[in-house]
Write a protein that holds these residues in place. Structure first.
Motif, PDB file in Angstrom:
ATOM      1  N   ASN A 118       0.857  -1.181   0.000  1.00 41.18           N
ATOM      2  CA  ASN A 118       0.000   0.000   0.000  1.00 41.18           C
ATOM      3  C   ASN A 118       0.899   1.239   0.000  1.00 41.18           C
ATOM      4  N   THR A 119       0.862   2.011  -1.080  1.00 40.29           N
ATOM      5  CA  THR A 119       1.799   3.124  -1.238  1.00 40.29           C
ATOM      6  C   THR A 119       1.251   4.410  -0.635  1.00 40.29           C
ATOM      7  N   LEU A 120       1.949   4.900   0.396  1.00 41.86           N
ATOM      8  CA  LEU A 120       1.575   6.187   1.015  1.00 41.86           C
ATOM      9  C   LEU A 120       2.037   7.326   0.113  1.00 41.86           C
ATOM     10  N   HIS A 121       1.166   8.303  -0.088  1.00 38.62           N
ATOM     11  CA  HIS A 121       1.581   9.496  -0.833  1.00 38.62           C
ATOM     12  C   HIS A 121       1.832  10.612   0.166  1.00 38.62           C
ATOM     13  N   LEU A 122       3.116  10.963   0.324  1.00 38.68           N
ATOM     14  CA  LEU A 122       3.504  11.920   1.350  1.00 38.68           C
ATOM     15  C   LEU A 122       3.875  13.257   0.737  1.00 38.68           C
ATOM     16  N   GLY A 123       3.636  14.317   1.502  1.00 40.93           N
ATOM     17  CA  GLY A 123       4.131  15.639   1.125  1.00 40.93           C
ATOM     18  C   GLY A 123       5.545  15.810   1.646  1.00 40.93           C
ATOM     19  N   ALA A 124       6.029  17.041   1.628  1.00 35.06           N
ATOM     20  CA  ALA A 124       7.409  17.287   2.056  1.00 35.06           C
ATOM     21  C   ALA A 124       7.456  18.071   3.367  1.00 35.06           C
ATOM     22  N   ASP A 125       6.365  18.025   4.149  1.00 37.16           N
ATOM     23  CA  ASP A 125       6.346  18.697   5.451  1.00 37.16           C
ATOM     24  C   ASP A 125       7.147  17.864   6.458  1.00 37.16           C
ATOM     25  N   PRO A 126       7.569  18.472   7.573  1.00 29.77           N
ATOM     26  CA  PRO A 126       8.440  17.761   8.525  1.00 29.77           C
ATOM     27  C   PRO A 126       7.878  16.429   9.018  1.00 29.77           C
ATOM     28  N   SER A 127       6.575  16.354   9.263  1.00 26.82           N
ATOM     29  CA  SER A 127       6.074  15.086   9.805  1.00 26.82           C
ATOM     30  C   SER A 127       6.075  14.007   8.718  1.00 26.82           C
ATOM     31  N   SER A 128       5.810  14.378   7.466  1.00 22.97           N
ATOM     32  CA  SER A 128       5.885  13.404   6.360  1.00 22.97           C
ATOM     33  C   SER A 128       7.318  12.912   6.170  1.00 22.97           C
ATOM     34  N   LEU A 129       8.272  13.829   6.303  1.00 23.55           N
ATOM     35  CA  LEU A 129       9.676  13.439   6.119  1.00 23.55           C
ATOM     36  C   LEU A 129      10.128  12.507   7.236  1.00 23.55           C
ATOM     37  N   ALA A 130       9.623  12.759   8.446  1.00 18.96           N
ATOM     38  CA  ALA A 130       9.941  11.863   9.559  1.00 18.96           C
ATOM     39  C   ALA A 130       9.346  10.477   9.292  1.00 18.96           C
ATOM     40  N   THR A 131       8.123  10.453   8.745  1.00 19.59           N
ATOM     41  CA  THR A 131       7.494   9.172   8.395  1.00 19.59           C
ATOM     42  C   THR A 131       8.328   8.439   7.349  1.00 19.59           C
ATOM     43  N   ALA A 132       8.749   9.164   6.327  1.00 24.22           N
ATOM     44  CA  ALA A 132       9.573   8.552   5.268  1.00 24.22           C
ATOM     45  C   ALA A 132      10.844   7.951   5.867  1.00 24.22           C
TER      46      ALA A 132
END
Ligand code: TXA
Ligand code: MG
Length: 323
Positions: free
Chosen positions: A5-19
């Motif tokens: 299941n592919t998560l589509h993330l933005g480039a905000d700090p919490s998304s980057l931490a998730t990545a």
């Protein structure tokens, strides 16, 4: 090929931490660099790196670029000649990859370097790539984020079109600036050779070096070459005997699945349970382990040709042919 299941993330700090967390846990994350989007995995985790080949559907193992956040971190992975250091200081972060001898402290897995004693290192010049690398805290292996045989992806939408359902996340950091892959130079010994032209041009490199670049070994870029021709591939010294039922007493045995190799002088098993991802992760390390002076040949159990088996069989066929 297992569905992810592919998560589509933005480039905000919490998304980057998730990545960063997904990568640290062994997942596959695509992220932008200044050249093209990369398909990243923790370079120190052989199983995670094997997943890259599975997701790309790449039928053969090429050595991959290990991305790091800084030159200081790169120095822990590779040995920099004075020329290599000059290039790193002049062009990193940037669209330049340096192939250097592995350092004794190198943590990049054997499958990421395809069993070589050298490692390809790059510090990308992109805030999103930098943040992802900082969040993982380990080198990240990343080829271009496209299905094998397709062109490199320069937007998150391109990545999604190729890899949705095959990877764990895509970080959308907009379009990439350079649009072609990094220039690859090999800095082994005193020579500096161009292995692949790319985003950094020859003239600016030669200006910094103060001498002309040598041409690289054939097949070092993405060009297909005949088996046995690829100078940038590890080949065992011992003969390789494929699809073996068993090993002779002067042979080593490399098993896949249960049993076999009872008579062998030394043996290892790519995956006792018959898991091709595990087998891919173990391949180069086990070949090296078995490639001993007292071994005439490495006898290898039959390996199925589906999924990652195709790349494993391709690599072994080359090893058997390279004489
Ligand atoms: O711009 C780029 O370089 C992108 C972004 C994502 O960083 N990455 C990229 O990776 O183009 P990839 O895997 O498509 O190309 C890596 C190339 C391969 O052609 C491989 O043969 C070469 O680097 N390479 C890697 N390690 C090597 C080594 N130890 N010796 C010789 N060639 C090596
Ligand atoms: Mg590529």
């Amino acid at each position: 090929m297992t569905y992810r299941n592919t998560l589509h993330l933005g480039a905000d700090p919490s998304s980057l931490a998730t990545a960063g967390r997904i990568l640290a846990e062994g997942g596959l994350v695509s992220f932008p660099t200044e050249t093209v989007y990369g398909l990243g995995a923790d370079a120190t985790n052989g199983r995670a790196v094997a997943g890259i080949y599975e997701a790309k559907g790449r039928p053969r193992f090429n050595p991959l670029i290990a991305h790091v956040a800084s030159f200081e971190l790169a120095r822990g992975q590779g040995v920099f000649s004075p020329a290599a250091e000059r290039l790193a200081r002049a062009f990193w972060p940037g669209p330049l990859t340096l192939v250097v001898p592995k350092a004794p402290t190198c943590t990049v897995s054997e499958i990421a370097t395809a069993g070589l004693d050298s490692v390809a290192l790059r510090v990308p010049d992109h805030p999103v790539a930098h943040a992802v690398l900082e969040a993982v805290g380990r080198p990240v292996a990343a080829p271009s984020a496209n299905r094998s045989g397709h062109v490199s992806a320069t937007t998150a939408a391109h990545v999604a079109a190729d890899l949705d359902g095959r990877i764990d996340a895509i970080v959308d950091g907009g379009g990439t600036k350079v649009g072609v892959e990094s220039t690859i130079l090999s800095c082994l010994g005193d020579r500096v050779a161009m292995l692949r032209p790319g985003g950094l041009s020859r003239d600016v490199i030669e200006d910094v070096l103060g001498f002309a670049l040598a041409e690289g070994p054939e097949g070092a870029g993405d060009e297909p070459v005949a088996p046995g021709m690829l100078a940038s591939h590890y080949a065992p010294r011992a003969h390789v005997r494929l699809d073996a039922e068993n090993a002779e007493p002067d042979e080593a045995w490399l098993g896949f699945g249960p049993g076999g190799g009872e008579q062998a002088r030394v043996s290892a098993n790519l995956s006792p349970s018959g898991d091709l991802t595990e087998a891919a992760a173990n391949l180069f390390g086990m070949l090296r382990l078995l490639d001993r002076a007292d071994i005439h040949a490495i006898a290898i159990a039959p390996i199925p040709g589906d999924g990652l088996g195709e790349a494993i069989r391709d690599r072994l066929a080359r090893a058997a042919a390279e004489r």
